[in-house]
Write an enzyme that holds these catalytic residues in place. Structure first.
Site, mmCIF file in Angstrom:
data_model
loop_
_atom_site.group_PDB
_atom_site.id
_atom_site.type_symbol
_atom_site.label_atom_id
_atom_site.label_comp_id
_atom_site.label_asym_id
_atom_site.label_seq_id
_atom_site.Cartn_x
_atom_site.Cartn_y
_atom_site.Cartn_z
ATOM 1 N N SER A 141 -12.523 -2.186 2.174
ATOM 2 C CA SER A 141 -11.211 -2.375 1.561
ATOM 3 C C SER A 141 -11.281 -2.386 0.043
ATOM 4 C CB SER A 141 -10.580 -3.679 2.036
ATOM 5 O OG SER A 141 -9.433 -3.952 1.273
ATOM 6 N N ARG A 147 -1.350 9.565 -2.414
ATOM 7 C CA ARG A 147 -0.650 8.562 -1.627
ATOM 8 C C ARG A 147 -1.005 7.170 -2.104
ATOM 9 N NH1 ARG A 147 -1.876 5.294 2.285
ATOM 10 N NH2 ARG A 147 -3.861 6.239 2.860
ATOM 11 N N HIS A 176 -10.422 10.516 2.599
ATOM 12 C CA HIS A 176 -9.739 9.467 3.343
ATOM 13 C C HIS A 176 -8.416 9.922 3.953
ATOM 14 C CE1 HIS A 176 -8.562 5.500 4.492
ATOM 15 N NE2 HIS A 176 -7.575 5.420 3.624
ATOM 16 N N LEU A 195 1.210 4.128 6.869
ATOM 17 C CA LEU A 195 1.767 3.524 8.085
ATOM 18 C C LEU A 195 3.285 3.558 8.005
ATOM 19 C CD1 LEU A 195 -0.622 0.448 8.449
ATOM 20 C CD2 LEU A 195 -0.895 2.746 9.332
ATOM 21 N N GLY A 207 -0.305 8.853 17.735
ATOM 22 C CA GLY A 207 -0.529 7.834 16.715
ATOM 23 C C GLY A 207 0.799 7.182 16.354
ATOM 24 N N HIS A 236 -11.185 8.186 -1.355
ATOM 25 C CA HIS A 236 -11.138 6.736 -1.520
ATOM 26 C C HIS A 236 -12.431 6.267 -2.185
ATOM 27 C CE1 HIS A 236 -10.581 2.531 -0.664
ATOM 28 N NE2 HIS A 236 -9.390 2.780 -0.180
ATOM 29 N N GLY A 294 0.251 14.329 20.005
ATOM 30 C CA GLY A 294 -0.339 13.250 19.215
ATOM 31 C C GLY A 294 0.389 11.950 19.497
ATOM 32 N N ARG A 307 -7.360 4.835 -7.456
ATOM 33 C CA ARG A 307 -8.329 5.479 -6.567
ATOM 34 C C ARG A 307 -8.906 6.772 -7.120
ATOM 35 N NH1 ARG A 307 -5.448 4.881 -0.561
ATOM 36 N NH2 ARG A 307 -5.730 2.631 -0.414
#
Lengths: 637, 249
Positions: free
Chosen positions: A284, A435, A401, A441, A42, A266, A40, A330
C-alpha cells in the site's frame, strides 16, 4: 468510424439528470423479452448483471473463473471514493469531479467524470444496504480516510480488503438473481470472439475451459466487463489470468480502442527476486507516509543497508521534490526510482529496487506505533521476502498496476459497435491519462449499478434489433474462426512455451513502452514485437488437445493476442508526442524533468481502428473540451 | 535446494488418478510454492510432456482460487497462509512433498489438482445475500452499526471461498463456509429480516450439494487461511434450529 460522444446538452451538473429523462424506457412486460450477455464478473460485471436482472432482463453472466467471486477486483486494497462529505471537510460532487479531471491530466471527458462523481454517493448507500462491512467509527457511523494525496477524507474502506468486500456484495446480489433464475451463470467459459450481425453486437463465442467445447451464445446486447490489460507487461500486479482477449477481439470486430498507451505504474511493489517471478505484489501507498526512500550514492555499492552511512545515501525524492518528498505522486515517484536504478544505483537482486526505510520513523514514533499503522503490511512483506522490515529497510520497485486505456465508449458506455457496451477498467472513459487512488472501484460500480441500467434501456427502447438466426453466417464464421485459432495453436509443435514468449514480450514492453518512452525505443519495440510474433506462430509448443482442460492452451491463446495488442500500444505511445499522466515521453519534459503536455495538438482521445493489419491501424480523434475545469499544469515541487 | 515431489495426476473427471514423482533441483528459497510448480511445468513442457494443472489467480492470498493439500494439510504447513503465499523457505533441502487436490464429494476433480467448487456458488445463490434491489438504499449513515458488530461481521466476511475448510474436514462439511456467510450477514442490522430463512436455505442446499455434516472436529478452523473461528458455526446452528422449529407447520 462514428465516434460521437453523445454528451447531453445543458450545464455539467444537469447533463445526467436531463439525459435520464430523455432516455427511452422499456416497459416491464417487454424487458423479459430482451437478453443480455455480460462478460466478466468483477465489480462492473457482477453489479451490471445483478441490476439488469432485477429490472427483468434475461442475463447471461460469463466468467473464466471457477466462481464469479474470483475476479481481480477482489484484490483492491485501499478504498472507494465518494463525495458524501460526511466529514464536513469541504468535499462535494464538484470537488471529486475536479480532482479526477485534474488527476487524469486533462485527458478524460468532463461529462463522464461528473456523472461518476454524482453517482458515487449512491454506491456507498447501495453497498451498505447489501451488508458490505465498511469501517465504522465508535458511534456506528461510516469511517473515512484521506487517500492518494486528496485534500479531503472521502475514501470509504473495509480494512485493507475493500475490493474483496465490494465484490462479495455485488457477487451476492448477482447470485441472488441466479437463484431466482434471472441470471444464467456460465463459469469456466472464456470469451474467444464477438459476434457482430448487421453491424450490431449480438453474441459471443466461448471456449469451455473444462472440456474444450467451443460454443456460441446470441443475445440482444453484449456487455464487456473484462478488466485491464496490464499483463501485456508479463509482470504486473494483475492476477495471473487477466488478459486482453475479450477487448482485443471486439477491436478486431470493429470497436475502437481508446488511448491504449495510458498505463499506470505503481511505485511501491515488492521487487522481482528471480527469473521464476510470476507476478508482482503491491504494498500500500500509505507506507510512504512514514518511510524514507533512498539508494546508495555510489554505483554498485554492495554493502548491506545498515553499513551504508548517512553521507553515502541519496534520499532522491526528498532531494528532487523538497515540498512533496516521499509523498510525490505515483507517476513521479515511479520514474524517479527507475532513473536511479538505470544509473546503476539500484539495490537487491538485479539492481532493480530502492530502499523504503522505517528506521527514522521507528526512532521518532517507536516500534509499537509503526506496527499499529503498518503491521499487516510489514507481515505481508516478511511473508514474501523473508526479511524483517523493522530491522532492515524494505526493498520496493514500481510495477504495472492499472490501464486507463480501453475500448472507446460514448456517454452511454456503448462502443462504436451498436449493442456492444464496455464497463469498468475495460473502457477508456473516466480516468484520462492517470487514475487517482480509490477511483477504480468507484468507476466499476458506478457503471454497473447506476449507468448501464438506464443507458441499456435507452438502446433497447430505440428498437431496430432484429431477430437473428442462431445459424446466421456471421455466427458460424465467428465460431469457425475460434476453432481455427485453437487448432493452429495446437498444431505448431515447436519448442518454446507460451510463458517464454509472454516473458520476452513483457520485457520489450517494459523496456520501451513502460515508465519512460521515447521515439527510438518505441521504434525498436515496433520492430521486435512483430518478429517475436512471427517466431511465436512458428515455434510454439502446446501439448495435449483442445478437448480437455488445457491451461497451456489457454495461456497460448491469450499471449497470441497480447503479441498483437502490444504493437498497438506502442503505435499509440509513438504517435502521442507529449507527456501526459502515465504516458511519459522523455523528449517531452520540462527543464526540471516533469511531464510536458501539449494541449494544442493532443487534447483528444486517440481511438484506433483495426484495418486488417496492426501496423496500419487507423487513428481517429475525439476532441476533448474543458468547459468547467481550466487546463493547467500539475506541479509537485 | 533439491526436492522430491509426489503430485496427484488425473487426466480428467472420470479418469483414474495416481501420485507421480518428480525431482526438482536448485529451488530458491525465495520462490513461492506455485512458482516452484511453474518452473517444474516449464521443464515438463520443454520435454513435450503435459504440465501439471493447478488453479491459481491473484497470488496475493485474496481471490481464493488456489488450494493444494500439501503433505496432508490444506494450504500447507503455515497457519493463516494460502498456497500462493507459501514460500519455499518453509521447506528444506531433501524434503519430500506430497501435493494433492482438495478431496470432497462436492468438489469433483476436473484434472490433476483442479477441482470444481461451483457447489459453493449454489449455496450462496440460495440465501447468501440481503435481498435489496439496486436503488432501494437509504443513506449509508441512516443505519448506525456499532463498531464492535461491524468488526465482528468483517471477521466472518473475510472468507475467501477457497474450500480449505471442506478439504480439512473428515466429513467434508462446508459448515464453516456457510457459517461465515450467515455470520457476516446475521451480525448486521440489514441482515435480520432474512436471517432464519437464510440459515435454513443455505444448510439444506449444502446438504443437497453433497457436503457432510459438522461433528465438531475443528479441522476447518485450523485450516482456514483467514482464521475464521468455528464459533460462527455455533451461531449458525442456533439460527438453523430456531428456523427449523419455526417452519414446522
Amino acid at each position: 468510424m462514428d465516434l460521437r460522444s453523445n454528451i447531453p446538452g445543458g450545464p455539467i451538473d444537469q447533463k445526467w439528470e436531463n439525459h435520464k429523462a430523455d432516455l427511452k424506457l422499456v416497459n416491464p412486460a417487454n424487458k423479459r423479452k430482451f437478453s443480455v450477455i455480460v462478460v466478466g464478473t468483477g465489480l462492473a460485471g457482477a453489479s451490471a448483471a445483478a441490476t439488469l436482472a432485477e429490472l427483468g432482463y434475461n442475463v447471461h453472466a460469463v466468467t473464466y473463473h471457477d466462481s464469479p467471486r474470483r475476479a481481480h477486483s477482489i484484490a483492491a486494497q485501499g478504498g472507494i471514493n465518494a463525495a458524501k462529505n460526511y466529514q464536513n471537510d469541504g468535499d462535494s460532487v464538484w470537488r471529486l469531479f475536479y480532482d479526477t479531471v485534474k488527476g487524469g491530466d486533462f485527458r478524460a471527458r468532463e461529462a463522464n467524470v461528473h456523472r461518476l462523481a454524482e453517482v458515487s454517493v449512491n454506491i456507498i448507500d447501495q453497498c451498505v444496504a447489501q451488508g458490505v462491512p465498511f469501517a465504522r467509527e465508535y458511534g456506528g457511523y461510516l469511517a473515512n480516510r484521506s487517500f492518494g494525496g486528496a485534500q479531503v477524507s472521502r475514501t470509504f474502506y473495509a480494512r485493507g480488503q475493500t475490493g474483496q468486500q465490494l465484490l462479495i456484495g455485488a457477487y451476492q446480489a448477482m447470485m441472488r438473481q441466479v437463484g431466482l433464475g434471472k441470471v444464467k451463470l456460465h463459469h469456466k467459459k472464456e470469451m474467444m470472439d464477438l459476434i457482430v450481425v448487421n453491424g450490431r453486437a449480438r453474441g459471443v463465442v466461448m471456449r469451455d475451459l473444462v472440456d474444450g467445447k467451443i460454443s456460441h451464445m446470441t443475445a440482444d446486447a453484449v456487455l464487456l466487463c473484462t478488466g485491464g490489460y496490464g499483463n501485456v507487461f508479463y509482470l504486473s500486479t494483475n492476477a495471473m489470468n487477466c488478459n486482453v482477449t475479450a477487448a482485443f477481439r471486439a477491436w478486431k470486430r470493429g470497436a475502437a480502442f481508446g488511448n491504449p498507451c495510458y498505463t499506470q505504474i505503481h511505485p511501491t511493489c515488492i521487487p522481482v527476486s528471480g527469473d521464476y517471478q510470476s507476478k508482482l505484489t503491491l504494498m500500500s501507498e500509505s507506507l510512504r507516509n512514514d518511510g524514507r526512500i533512498w539508494v546508495p550514492k555510489k554505483q554498485g555499492d554492495t554493502r548491506s543497508p545498515e553499513q551504508i552511512p548517512e553521507d553515502d545515501r541519496d534520499y532522491y525524492l526528498e532531494r528532487k521534490y523538497p515540498s512533496f518528498g516521499n509523498l510525490s505522486p505515483r507517476d513521479i515517484a515511479s520514474r524517479a526510482a527507475k532513473e536511479v536504478c538505470d544509473e546503476g544505483r539500484g539495490v537487491g537482486p538485479g539492481g532493480l529496487g530502492v530502499y523504503l526505510d522505517f528506521a527514522e520513523a521507528i526512532g521518532r514514533l517507536g516500534e509499537k506505533t509503526v506496527s499499529d499503522r503498518y503491521g499487516n503490511l510489514f507481515d505481508m512483506y516478511q511473508q514474501i521476502t523473508g526479511e524483517n522490515p523493522y530491522k532492515t529497510p524494505m526493498r520496493i520497485y514500481p510495477a504495472v498496476h492499472y490501464t486507463m486505456g480501453g475500448l472507446w465508449v460514448d456517454y452511454n458506455l456503448m462502443s462504436n459497435v451498436p449493442g456492444l457496451f464496455v464497463l469498468g477498467e475495460a473502457n477508456f472513459s473516466d480516468h484520462g491519462a492517470n487514475r487517482l487512488g480509490a477511483s477504480a472501484l468507484m468507476q466499476g460500480l458506478a457503471d454497473g449499478y447506476f449507468v448501464i441500467p438506464y443507458t441499456l434501456g435507452g438502446y433497447f427502447g430505440q428498437g431496430g434489433i432484429e431477430r437473428i438466426s442462431d445459424d446466421a453466417p456471421e455466427v458460424r464464421q465467428a465460431v469457425e474462426a475460434t476453432k481455427e485459432k485453437v487448432n493452429r495453436l495446437l498444431s505448431i509443435n515447436g519448442k518454446r512455451t507460451p510463458t517464454s514468449f509472454h516473458r520476452e514480450l513483457g520485457k520489450i514492453m517494459w523496456d520501451y513502452c513502460g515508465m519512460a518512452r521515447n521515439e527510438k525505443g518505441l521504434r525498436t519495440a515496433l520492430e521486435r514485437i512483430p518478429a517475436l510474433r512471427e517466431e511465436f506462430w512458428q515455434n510454439l509448443t502446446v501439448p495435449g488437445t483442445g478437448e480437455q482442460l488445457n491451461q497451456t492452451l489457454e495461456l497460448a491463446s491469450r499471449v497470441a493476442d497480447f503479441l498483437e495488442f502490444g504493437e498497438l500500444m506502442c503505435l499509440d505511445a509513438l504517435h502521442r508526442n507529449e507527456s501526459a499522466g502515465g504516458h511519459f515521453r522523455t523528449e517531452y519534459q520540462t527543464e526540471d524533468g516533469e511531464a510536458q503536455r501539449n494541449d494544442d495538438d493532443y487534447c483528444y482521445v486517440g481511438a484506433w481502428e483495426y484495418t486488417g493489419e496492426i501496423a496500419k491501424s487507423a487513428l481517429h480523434k475525439e476532441p476533448l473540451t474543458f468547459e468547467n475545469v481550466k487546463l493547467a499544469t500539475r506541479s509537485y515541487k | 535446494m533439491n526436492l522430491r515431489l509426489h503430485i496427484w495426476r488425473q487426466a480428467g473427471p472420470d479418469a483414474q488418478g495416481m501420485l507421480r514423482t518428480y525431482d526438482v533441483r536448485d529451488v530458491s528459497e525465495h520462490m513461492s510454492f506455485l512458482e516452484m510448480l511453474d518452473v517444474l511445468n516449464e521443464e515438463l513442457l520443454a520435454k513435450g510432456e503435459e504440465p501439471i494443472a493447478f488453479d491459481h489467480d491473484c497470488r496475493e492470498g485474496i481471490c481464493g482460487t488456489c488450494g493444494l493439500v500439501i503433505n496432508g494439510r490444506p494450504h500447507g504447513p503455515l497457519p493463516r497462509v494460502t498456497t500462493c503465499q507459501l514460500h519455499m523457505r518453509s521447506f528444506k533441502d531433501g524434503d519430500e512433498i506430497y501435493i494433492e487436490p482438495w478431496r470432497a464429494t462436492a468438489f469433483p476433480v476436473l484434472r490433476d489438482l483442479v477441482v470444481d467448487r461451483s457447489a459453493f456458488d449454489r449455496v450462496i445463490s440460495k440465501g447468501g445475500y440481503i435481498s435489496v434491489n439496486t436503488g432501494n438504499a437509504q443513506d449509508g449513515n441512516a443505519i448506525p452499526i456499532p463498531k464492535k458488530d461491524a468488526d465482528r461481521a468483517f471477521d466472518a466476511a473475510a472468507c475467501i471461498g477457497c474450500g480449505a475448510c471442506v478439504a480439512a474436514c473428515p466429513n467434508s462439511s462446508a459448515m464453516l463456509f456457510v457459517a461465515a456467510k450467515a455470520g457476516h450477514l446475521g451480525l448486521l442490522p440489514q441482515g435480520q429480516a432474512e436471517r432464519s430463512e437464510r440459515a435454513l436455505s443455505m444448510i439444506l442446499t449444502a446438504d443437497e450439494a453433497g457436503f457432510g455434516a459438522c461433528t465438531n472436529h475443528y479441522e476447518c478452523e485450523a485450516a482456514c487461511p483467514k482464521g475464521i473461528p468455528a464459533e460462527f458455526i455455533a451461531m449458525l446452528n442456533k439460527d438453523f434450529f430456531s428456523a427449523a422449529l419455526a417452519s414446522r407447520d
